[in-house]
Design a protein around this motif. Sequence first.
Motif, PDB file in Angstrom:
ATOM      1  N   LYS B 158      35.006  35.297  35.529  1.00 28.88           N
ATOM      2  CA  LYS B 158      36.135  36.065  36.060  1.00 28.88           C
ATOM      3  C   LYS B 158      37.460  35.488  35.557  1.00 28.88           C
ATOM      4  O   LYS B 158      38.351  36.208  35.119  1.00 28.88           O
ATOM      5  CB  LYS B 158      36.088  36.040  37.593  1.00 28.88           C
ATOM      6  CG  LYS B 158      36.421  37.393  38.209  1.00 28.88           C
ATOM      7  CD  LYS B 158      36.177  37.386  39.710  1.00 28.88           C
ATOM      8  CE  LYS B 158      34.864  38.046  40.087  1.00 28.88           C
ATOM      9  NZ  LYS B 158      34.488  37.846  41.494  1.00 28.88           N
ATOM     10  N   GLN B 159      37.541  34.142  35.598  1.00 31.09           N
ATOM     11  CA  GLN B 159      38.780  33.483  35.144  1.00 31.09           C
ATOM     12  C   GLN B 159      38.992  33.683  33.642  1.00 31.09           C
ATOM     13  O   GLN B 159      40.102  33.919  33.188  1.00 31.09           O
ATOM     14  CB  GLN B 159      38.710  31.982  35.469  1.00 31.09           C
ATOM     15  CG  GLN B 159      38.761  31.730  36.958  1.00 31.09           C
ATOM     16  CD  GLN B 159      38.384  30.298  37.296  1.00 31.09           C
ATOM     17  OE1 GLN B 159      37.553  29.703  36.622  1.00 31.09           O
ATOM     18  NE2 GLN B 159      38.994  29.767  38.351  1.00 31.09           N
ATOM     19  N   MET B 160      37.917  33.601  32.922  1.00 32.91           N
ATOM     20  CA  MET B 160      37.983  33.769  31.470  1.00 32.91           C
ATOM     21  C   MET B 160      38.433  35.179  31.126  1.00 32.91           C
ATOM     22  O   MET B 160      39.233  35.403  30.218  1.00 32.91           O
ATOM     23  CB  MET B 160      36.597  33.502  30.878  1.00 32.91           C
ATOM     24  CG  MET B 160      36.558  33.588  29.370  1.00 32.91           C
ATOM     25  SD  MET B 160      37.444  32.254  28.572  1.00 32.91           S
ATOM     26  CE  MET B 160      36.088  31.243  28.091  1.00 32.91           C
ATOM     27  N   GLN B 161      37.929  36.154  31.893  1.00 31.87           N
ATOM     28  CA  GLN B 161      38.303  37.546  31.660  1.00 31.87           C
ATOM     29  C   GLN B 161      39.804  37.720  31.881  1.00 31.87           C
ATOM     30  O   GLN B 161      40.479  38.388  31.112  1.00 31.87           O
ATOM     31  CB  GLN B 161      37.494  38.461  32.592  1.00 31.87           C
ATOM     32  CG  GLN B 161      37.645  39.951  32.280  1.00 31.87           C
ATOM     33  CD  GLN B 161      37.050  40.318  30.930  1.00 31.87           C
ATOM     34  OE1 GLN B 161      35.897  40.022  30.656  1.00 31.87           O
ATOM     35  NE2 GLN B 161      37.851  40.945  30.068  1.00 31.87           N
ATOM     36  N   ALA B 162      40.319  37.062  32.934  1.00 32.52           N
ATOM     37  CA  ALA B 162      41.757  37.145  33.226  1.00 32.52           C
ATOM     38  C   ALA B 162      42.559  36.558  32.069  1.00 32.52           C
ATOM     39  O   ALA B 162      43.573  37.118  31.640  1.00 32.52           O
ATOM     40  CB  ALA B 162      42.069  36.400  34.525  1.00 32.52           C
ATOM     41  N   PHE B 163      42.065  35.449  31.531  1.00 36.18           N
ATOM     42  CA  PHE B 163      42.729  34.804  30.388  1.00 36.18           C
ATOM     43  C   PHE B 163      42.736  35.744  29.183  1.00 36.18           C
ATOM     44  O   PHE B 163      43.759  35.950  28.535  1.00 36.18           O
ATOM     45  CB  PHE B 163      41.992  33.493  30.057  1.00 36.18           C
ATOM     46  CG  PHE B 163      42.619  32.702  28.951  1.00 36.18           C
ATOM     47  CD1 PHE B 163      43.602  31.752  29.215  1.00 36.18           C
ATOM     48  CD2 PHE B 163      42.234  32.896  27.630  1.00 36.18           C
ATOM     49  CE1 PHE B 163      44.183  31.017  28.203  1.00 36.18           C
ATOM     50  CE2 PHE B 163      42.812  32.166  26.604  1.00 36.18           C
ATOM     51  CZ  PHE B 163      43.796  31.219  26.892  1.00 36.18           C
ATOM     52  N   ALA B 164      41.579  36.357  28.922  1.00 39.78           N
ATOM     53  CA  ALA B 164      41.477  37.258  27.770  1.00 39.78           C
ATOM     54  C   ALA B 164      42.363  38.480  27.960  1.00 39.78           C
ATOM     55  O   ALA B 164      42.979  38.964  27.012  1.00 39.78           O
ATOM     56  CB  ALA B 164      40.015  37.673  27.568  1.00 39.78           C
ATOM     57  N   ASP B 165      42.454  38.986  29.204  1.00 41.69           N
ATOM     58  CA  ASP B 165      43.254  40.188  29.455  1.00 41.69           C
ATOM     59  C   ASP B 165      44.735  39.946  29.193  1.00 41.69           C
ATOM     60  O   ASP B 165      45.487  40.894  28.972  1.00 41.69           O
ATOM     61  CB  ASP B 165      43.042  40.665  30.899  1.00 41.69           C
ATOM     62  CG  ASP B 165      41.648  41.251  31.094  1.00 41.69           C
ATOM     63  OD1 ASP B 165      40.997  41.569  30.058  1.00 41.69           O
ATOM     64  OD2 ASP B 165      41.200  41.386  32.249  1.00 41.69           O
ATOM     65  N   ALA B 166      45.144  38.672  29.236  1.00 42.26           N
ATOM     66  CA  ALA B 166      46.558  38.362  29.005  1.00 42.26           C
ATOM     67  C   ALA B 166      46.916  38.365  27.524  1.00 42.26           C
ATOM     68  O   ALA B 166      48.078  38.208  27.166  1.00 42.26           O
ATOM     69  CB  ALA B 166      46.891  37.006  29.622  1.00 42.26           C
ATOM     70  N   ILE B 167      45.920  38.492  26.661  1.00 46.45           N
ATOM     71  CA  ILE B 167      46.182  38.512  25.220  1.00 46.45           C
ATOM     72  C   ILE B 167      45.859  39.905  24.689  1.00 46.45           C
ATOM     73  O   ILE B 167      44.878  40.523  25.109  1.00 46.45           O
ATOM     74  CB  ILE B 167      45.304  37.457  24.495  1.00 46.45           C
ATOM     75  CG1 ILE B 167      45.559  36.058  25.073  1.00 46.45           C
ATOM     76  CG2 ILE B 167      45.569  37.471  22.988  1.00 46.45           C
ATOM     77  CD1 ILE B 167      44.568  35.011  24.609  1.00 46.45           C
ATOM     78  N   ASP B 168      46.696  40.379  23.753  1.00 48.85           N
ATOM     79  CA  ASP B 168      46.407  41.688  23.145  1.00 48.85           C
ATOM     80  C   ASP B 168      45.602  41.456  21.861  1.00 48.85           C
ATOM     81  O   ASP B 168      46.134  40.956  20.874  1.00 48.85           O
ATOM     82  CB  ASP B 168      47.722  42.407  22.834  1.00 48.85           C
ATOM     83  CG  ASP B 168      47.463  43.709  22.082  1.00 48.85           C
ATOM     84  OD1 ASP B 168      46.300  44.192  22.125  1.00 48.85           O
ATOM     85  OD2 ASP B 168      48.417  44.220  21.459  1.00 48.85           O
ATOM     86  N   PHE B 169      44.320  41.800  21.910  1.00 47.70           N
ATOM     87  CA  PHE B 169      43.457  41.578  20.743  1.00 47.70           C
ATOM     88  C   PHE B 169      43.465  42.753  19.768  1.00 47.70           C
ATOM     89  O   PHE B 169      42.705  42.782  18.815  1.00 47.70           O
ATOM     90  CB  PHE B 169      42.009  41.304  21.192  1.00 47.70           C
ATOM     91  CG  PHE B 169      41.857  39.992  21.903  1.00 47.70           C
ATOM     92  CD1 PHE B 169      41.858  38.812  21.188  1.00 47.70           C
ATOM     93  CD2 PHE B 169      41.731  39.948  23.285  1.00 47.70           C
ATOM     94  CE1 PHE B 169      41.726  37.595  21.847  1.00 47.70           C
ATOM     95  CE2 PHE B 169      41.602  38.742  23.944  1.00 47.70           C
ATOM     96  CZ  PHE B 169      41.602  37.563  23.233  1.00 47.70           C
ATOM     97  N   LYS B 170      44.303  43.748  20.037  1.00 42.93           N
ATOM     98  CA  LYS B 170      44.375  44.950  19.186  1.00 42.93           C
ATOM     99  C   LYS B 170      42.979  45.567  18.995  1.00 42.93           C
ATOM    100  O   LYS B 170      42.633  46.045  17.931  1.00 42.93           O
ATOM    101  CB  LYS B 170      44.991  44.600  17.819  1.00 42.93           C
ATOM    102  CG  LYS B 170      46.444  44.166  17.940  1.00 42.93           C
ATOM    103  CD  LYS B 170      47.056  43.929  16.572  1.00 42.93           C
ATOM    104  CE  LYS B 170      46.606  42.616  16.013  1.00 42.93           C
ATOM    105  NZ  LYS B 170      47.227  42.276  14.719  1.00 42.93           N
TER     106      LYS B 170
END
Lengths: 319, 357
Positions: B158-170
């Motif tokens: 869950k925490q990792m997903q939050a971290f990933a959501d904060a970055i725009d991976f295009k």
Amino acid sequence: MDNSTQSTHKYSLSFEGSASKFFEVIVINWLLTIVTLGFYYPWARARKFQFLYSATEFNESPFTFHGTGKEMFMGFLKAIGFFILLYALSFTLIYLRMPIVGIISLYVGILTIIPFAMHGSYSYRMSRTSWRGIRFSYRGDRKELYILFFKSILFTLLTFGFYGAWMVINLRNYILSNIKFGNLKFKYSANGGEYFMLNLKGYFLSIVTLGIYSFWWMKDLYAYYINHLTLENGADKIRFRSTASAGGIFSLILGNVVIIVFTLGLGYAWVITRSFTFLFENIEMVGSVNVDQIVQDYKSGTDATGEDLSDMLDVGFIV
Amino acid sequence: MTTFSAVYYDGQSSVPHPVKVTVYDEDRQLIISFDQDTVYWNISDVKVDTNGRVSTLAHINIPNAFLETTEKDIHILLKKNDPSGLISSRVKGRSGFLKVVGLCILILAILAGLYFYTLPFVAEKAVVLVPSSFDDQFGETVFNSLVNENERDSVKTKQMQAFADAIDFKSEKKLKVIVMNSEEINAYALPDGHIVVYSGILKKIDKPEELAALLSHEASHVNQRHSMKLLCRNFAGFFFVSVLMGDASGIMAVIADNANTLRNLAYSRDYEKEADLKGIEILQSNHIDLNGMVDLLEMLDSKDPGVMPDFLSTHPLTKSRIEYVKRESADNNQPDPHPELIKLFQDLKHTESSAKY
């Protein structure tokens, strides 16, 4: 020809083909087949047969293959046409919601074509083979072969495959005994029961010895094939006998595998020439037939359709 | 005018008739002399064949009649093409075989060129024909068979997903990051957008930009559809090889298959490099410190046993990766501080593992 009776002749069979020449033949065949998207294939086959036949010598005279790429191409087209029709029929039946009928008709169609292919293949190939100008010919009757084939298939099915050994021998006896070489007649008289026991023994001993016995099994199969063959002219006969040993077969196969693996397949030509050399030098022939006095007795063969069908079905020329 | 001895067969019987054959060059004729008789053949009507030891001369209009001789080089004597070779008959002299070998090598080189360069290029372009829904299906199937739910760390995921959501991976796909409990130092991406990160690699990462670099690298695999490209290349390669080999034996098929696999190792190294470079682009557009990628690779390098030779490894040697990544991240212009990423990263690092064992 009476003077030849009683006297004993020795005969020789050898393979003189050079592997590097054969390599050239197959590489060019392969390239042309790729470049022409496969259409060169019949010509490639004709070229290969011409090479292999002329490399094979009986009493120091070579054989000749007279078949042409054009003949085989026509047969190739007819054979393809047959398969297209057969598949079209079966898929139409499946489309019309008769899948079982469709699949059965496909199998029956292929089964029906096998004796046709065998007959055509022998008839064509023999009529295109000669030695010192004397043609071979196949005199079998297509209807008789059909009856024999379907009778054998039926028994094989009813006995869950056990009759298979008898089926092979029945077909061999019939086909090989109907081959003529000029006025000489081949005769093959083997026994399905013996062949069955030979395979049964070979199968179980190979399992028990973790495959080691398989070389003796192969030796026995080759000997069984060769030793029951005679070439006859009335009372005069040539008897064939295999002198191949299990050790010889082992080193042949081991050598072939090593060549194929270490040349990544490019050594195929060497594998073929080695194998032919081995098989032919291990056939011993003794008899009273004077092969300098064979008389032409020609019968024209069929077209190449059966030959191409048997190639496509992978029935194999030798039963 | 040359003379050689031969045996004549008349096509009626196999009785050998020893004869003398005289070649008349001016008239282009053969004179065949029997004991009593003489026969004339036009050389243009004669078909020559040889097996190296014995040569045969057949007359095209007289069925089954022919001459047999052990005389060498009959075709030269009759000024005809060498019947034993299609190519060597057209090239003069003894170098024929060498030229055939040369031609073979040339053609093999062309085929190899097709196989190694044209084919993968075309196969990769063909990926656009594969609908992206297939990526999802394929990815999900692989995911279900690879991922053991018991090893999933649900809190860290869950925490990792939050971290990933904060970055725009295009990325066109929604990236679903999963943390798995395993000591393995590894992470991988599936074509449907699943990114699996092992807790082993997470432990080694100690800066948020390193983790961002790892996710960017894996996201680039998804964005570039590398799995599908590899699949297309594999399939095309296998098809090409089987067409070439024709009716090759089982041994050949095994060799061909292994050759294909060996080559794919090199392919996937190209993809790793592409993912590194595209990953840097993602970091750049998010204004994240590009040194994250360099640090990540250096960390992996220190863990790399380094015994695997370059050509056998699926990943380019970390040393060479570090080099080109350093070069690419030279213009590391003004990374933002990203307090939210630092916060999310610290949460992730300080949470105890929650997996059920």
